[in-house]
Design a protein around this motif. Sequence first.
Motif, mmCIF file in Angstrom:
data_model
loop_
_atom_site.group_PDB
_atom_site.id
_atom_site.type_symbol
_atom_site.label_atom_id
_atom_site.label_comp_id
_atom_site.label_asym_id
_atom_site.label_seq_id
_atom_site.Cartn_x
_atom_site.Cartn_y
_atom_site.Cartn_z
ATOM 1 N N ALA A 289 0.842 -1.196 0.000
ATOM 2 C CA ALA A 289 0.000 0.000 0.000
ATOM 3 C C ALA A 289 0.872 1.238 0.000
ATOM 4 O O ALA A 289 2.074 1.183 0.266
ATOM 5 N N ALA A 290 0.222 2.363 -0.281
ATOM 6 C CA ALA A 290 0.912 3.650 -0.337
ATOM 7 C C ALA A 290 -0.078 4.738 0.008
ATOM 8 O O ALA A 290 -1.297 4.527 0.019
ATOM 9 N N THR A 291 0.446 5.931 0.274
ATOM 10 C CA THR A 291 -0.408 7.099 0.449
ATOM 11 C C THR A 291 -0.395 7.941 -0.824
ATOM 12 O O THR A 291 0.543 7.883 -1.626
ATOM 13 N N GLY A 292 -1.444 8.710 -0.984
ATOM 14 C CA GLY A 292 -1.527 9.681 -2.071
ATOM 15 C C GLY A 292 -2.380 10.844 -1.628
ATOM 16 O O GLY A 292 -2.899 10.871 -0.513
ATOM 17 N N ASN A 293 -2.526 11.819 -2.488
ATOM 18 C CA ASN A 293 -3.480 12.899 -2.264
ATOM 19 C C ASN A 293 -4.078 13.279 -3.601
ATOM 20 O O ASN A 293 -3.537 12.972 -4.660
ATOM 21 N N ASP A 294 -5.238 13.928 -3.544
ATOM 22 C CA ASP A 294 -6.082 14.031 -4.731
ATOM 23 C C ASP A 294 -6.804 15.369 -4.705
ATOM 24 O O ASP A 294 -7.644 15.616 -3.845
ATOM 25 N N ALA A 295 -6.463 16.261 -5.665
ATOM 26 C CA ALA A 295 -7.137 17.550 -5.777
ATOM 27 C C ALA A 295 -7.954 17.673 -7.062
ATOM 28 O O ALA A 295 -8.643 18.670 -7.249
ATOM 29 N N ALA A 296 -7.861 16.676 -7.952
ATOM 30 C CA ALA A 296 -8.661 16.700 -9.178
ATOM 31 C C ALA A 296 -8.774 15.300 -9.791
ATOM 32 O O ALA A 296 -9.259 15.162 -10.904
ATOM 33 N N GLY A 297 -8.298 14.303 -9.065
ATOM 34 C CA GLY A 297 -8.241 12.937 -9.571
ATOM 35 C C GLY A 297 -6.880 12.310 -9.368
ATOM 36 O O GLY A 297 -6.571 11.263 -9.945
ATOM 37 N N SER A 298 -6.050 12.932 -8.549
ATOM 38 C CA SER A 298 -4.639 12.560 -8.454
ATOM 39 C C SER A 298 -4.385 11.210 -7.793
ATOM 40 O O SER A 298 -3.288 10.666 -7.909
ATOM 41 N N ILE A 299 -5.359 10.650 -7.076
ATOM 42 C CA ILE A 299 -5.296 9.261 -6.638
ATOM 43 C C ILE A 299 -6.005 8.370 -7.644
ATOM 44 O O ILE A 299 -5.491 7.318 -8.046
ATOM 45 N N ARG A 300 -7.180 8.791 -8.079
ATOM 46 C CA ARG A 300 -8.043 7.910 -8.879
ATOM 47 C C ARG A 300 -7.537 7.702 -10.314
ATOM 48 O O ARG A 300 -7.565 6.571 -10.830
ATOM 49 N N THR A 301 -7.057 8.761 -10.966
ATOM 50 C CA THR A 301 -6.570 8.601 -12.339
ATOM 51 C C THR A 301 -5.408 7.616 -12.416
ATOM 52 O O THR A 301 -5.454 6.661 -13.208
ATOM 53 N N PRO A 302 -4.330 7.771 -11.621
ATOM 54 C CA PRO A 302 -3.254 6.793 -11.717
ATOM 55 C C PRO A 302 -3.641 5.412 -11.189
ATOM 56 O O PRO A 302 -3.092 4.404 -11.650
ATOM 57 N N ALA A 303 -4.571 5.342 -10.239
ATOM 58 C CA ALA A 303 -5.047 4.027 -9.794
ATOM 59 C C ALA A 303 -5.695 3.298 -10.954
ATOM 60 O O ALA A 303 -5.487 2.087 -11.145
ATOM 61 N N SER A 304 -6.491 4.002 -11.741
ATOM 62 C CA SER A 304 -7.111 3.399 -12.916
ATOM 63 C C SER A 304 -6.061 2.975 -13.934
ATOM 64 O O SER A 304 -6.094 1.855 -14.455
ATOM 65 N N PHE A 305 -5.109 3.847 -14.227
ATOM 66 C CA PHE A 305 -4.070 3.542 -15.209
ATOM 67 C C PHE A 305 -3.196 2.353 -14.783
ATOM 68 O O PHE A 305 -2.723 1.600 -15.633
ATOM 69 N N CYS A 306 -2.966 2.201 -13.479
ATOM 70 C CA CYS A 306 -2.025 1.182 -12.995
ATOM 71 C C CYS A 306 -2.710 -0.071 -12.455
ATOM 72 O O CYS A 306 -2.025 -1.005 -12.022
ATOM 73 N N GLY A 307 -4.039 -0.110 -12.448
ATOM 74 C CA GLY A 307 -4.731 -1.315 -12.049
ATOM 75 C C GLY A 307 -4.709 -1.603 -10.565
ATOM 76 O O GLY A 307 -4.615 -2.768 -10.153
ATOM 77 N N GLU B 89 -6.357 13.589 1.359
ATOM 78 C CA GLU B 89 -5.396 12.505 1.498
ATOM 79 C C GLU B 89 -6.139 11.173 1.434
ATOM 80 O O GLU B 89 -7.290 11.077 1.864
ATOM 81 N N GLY B 90 -5.451 10.135 0.915
ATOM 82 C CA GLY B 90 -6.121 8.846 0.855
ATOM 83 C C GLY B 90 -5.168 7.698 0.622
ATOM 84 O O GLY B 90 -4.006 7.893 0.249
ATOM 85 N N PRO B 91 -5.646 6.457 0.813
ATOM 86 C CA PRO B 91 -4.824 5.267 0.650
ATOM 87 C C PRO B 91 -4.923 4.661 -0.751
ATOM 88 O O PRO B 91 -5.925 4.820 -1.454
ATOM 89 N N ILE B 92 -3.866 3.935 -1.107
ATOM 90 C CA ILE B 92 -3.772 3.197 -2.376
ATOM 91 C C ILE B 92 -3.310 1.790 -2.032
ATOM 92 O O ILE B 92 -2.366 1.614 -1.257
ATOM 93 N N ALA B 93 -3.968 0.765 -2.576
ATOM 94 C CA ALA B 93 -3.609 -0.611 -2.262
ATOM 95 C C ALA B 93 -4.124 -1.527 -3.366
ATOM 96 O O ALA B 93 -4.810 -1.089 -4.293
ATOM 97 N N ARG B 94 -3.810 -2.818 -3.243
ATOM 98 C CA ARG B 94 -4.323 -3.808 -4.185
ATOM 99 C C ARG B 94 -5.678 -4.352 -3.755
ATOM 100 O O ARG B 94 -6.426 -4.877 -4.581
ATOM 101 N N HIS B 95 -5.978 -4.280 -2.457
ATOM 102 C CA HIS B 95 -7.131 -4.967 -1.891
ATOM 103 C C HIS B 95 -8.024 -3.981 -1.157
ATOM 104 O O HIS B 95 -7.545 -3.101 -0.431
ATOM 105 N N VAL B 96 -9.351 -4.147 -1.313
ATOM 106 C CA VAL B 96 -10.300 -3.197 -0.743
ATOM 107 C C VAL B 96 -10.274 -3.234 0.782
ATOM 108 O O VAL B 96 -10.353 -2.191 1.432
ATOM 109 N N ARG B 97 -10.157 -4.421 1.371
ATOM 110 C CA ARG B 97 -10.117 -4.481 2.833
ATOM 111 C C ARG B 97 -8.881 -3.755 3.379
ATOM 112 O O ARG B 97 -8.928 -3.165 4.464
ATOM 113 N N ASP B 98 -7.783 -3.782 2.634
ATOM 114 C CA ASP B 98 -6.604 -3.026 3.051
ATOM 115 C C ASP B 98 -6.869 -1.527 3.011
ATOM 116 O O ASP B 98 -6.403 -0.771 3.886
ATOM 117 N N ILE B 99 -7.606 -1.079 1.999
ATOM 118 C CA ILE B 99 -7.990 0.334 1.934
ATOM 119 C C ILE B 99 -8.787 0.714 3.180
ATOM 120 O O ILE B 99 -8.553 1.759 3.807
#
Length: 481
Positions: A178-196, A221-231
């Motif tokens: 897992a990792a941390t990220g932050n998002d002001a316009a899609g900055s967590i969600r866009t790369p999460a989509s691109f990277c699976g 601020e928000g979390p990034i992970a492979r698994h939803v329960r980890d989120i």
Amino acid sequence: MPLPVLPQPALHLLSIEALLDGFATLRFTPVDLLQALLARMDRLDPLLNAVCERQDQNAMRAAQASTARWAAGTPQGRLDGIALLIKDNTDIAGWYTRNGSRALADAAPATRDASLVEKLRRAGAIFIGKTTLPELGSTPLTDSPLTGITRNPWNLELHAGGSSGGSTAGVAAGFAPAATGNDAAGSIRTPASFCGVVGFKPSHGLISGYPSIDPGGMAAEGPIARHVRDIALLLELMSEHEPREPFAWPHATPGFLPNIEDGVRGLRIAFSLDLGYAAHVDPHIARACQAAATLLEQAGATLVQASPDIGNPAPRYLDAWPVEVARAMASELPIEHQHLAGDFLLECQARARCTDALTYACAVEERNSVAKGLHDFLSDYDLLLTPTTMVAPFAIEHSMPPDWPAEVSMMWQPTTFPFNFSRQPALSIPCGLTPDGLPIGLQIIARFGRDDLVLRAARELEKRTSLSVFDTPAGLPAATQ
């Protein structure tokens, strides 16, 4: 260097929960995990460029201490021994925070932890790397003057997305669970989509960004992970109340895991391909997202095809963004070094100087109007589903999708930023692959404060979708899988 022989199953594929179970039963140790992850980083990061700072010796000392605690049956907190990546605009005491900028290349190390780092450290997490981002996190592609381009693990010739691209690429490549990220316009969600991977922008104020303050209210601020329960686990820990945060919720720490398996039966869900205005979605992405929405309908939800009436909010967003980037430059970069900033930041600074106060105020008012429209729309639904991105990952030679109709909008990620206006929780979860084998993300949104519903829907979809295909990104050398 060759990768070491790992205990089976490969540790870099395990969820945080599975890793903690392995530590508790002494099947493997935090030292085993760290050695495996650092070896993957040694092998793969020269290809990806996802990590901009490491402190391997400090991490090993922490892993050895954690291993001793587990052996004694006295673990420290709910993440003891779990290795995490931290985005390089978040302070860790003793680490550099260069924020992707040459203007900060010679800055001194941070002297204190950011609030969310404090919370993760108290839970026993081990920090093993700072991740790359565009300069000051200001663009949706991770390409900075200081660290260069971060590449996509699914195809090294493609962008990883941004601004949390180093975090998402690192998690996808198995550098950490897992990792941390932050998002002001899609900055967590866009790369999460691109990277699976799974990336969650929670309701704003749930996780403190202290000591940073976002006066525009766009960032979370928000979390990034492979698994939803980890989120969900990370969100519980990261959302502990921060009394120093002026915009934090005055809440007790929410518990997201107890109800995460409750499913979506009885929920009313809207599905919109384009939010009513962004009608340029890739047909393969449209089909995959519609199929994912249907899976939730089969799980007992009522699915309605519906879009909010918010017009096209992109033009006003683009009016305001240069002013807010210039404000970030003024607060983050020493004035004597601002000339070292990259071209994009300097262009924003120049545009901001030409933007009058009324134009900016009208842009902010438009933001508030869009937020009201989205809040009104979600008063009739429990959840809203959209594609996370309208396009698949594209070549690093381009700064925007080569076939994107720029005359319609320069915002090629039109489904993400409106929910920064509304501050509502929004998560991206992998839901399929394009014919070229690239990840597709579905975005799940709820009313403000109903982060639990987002996680329930994401977990239900995770159980009904074969997400194991995302364990081994196809762009990585076969020997590293």
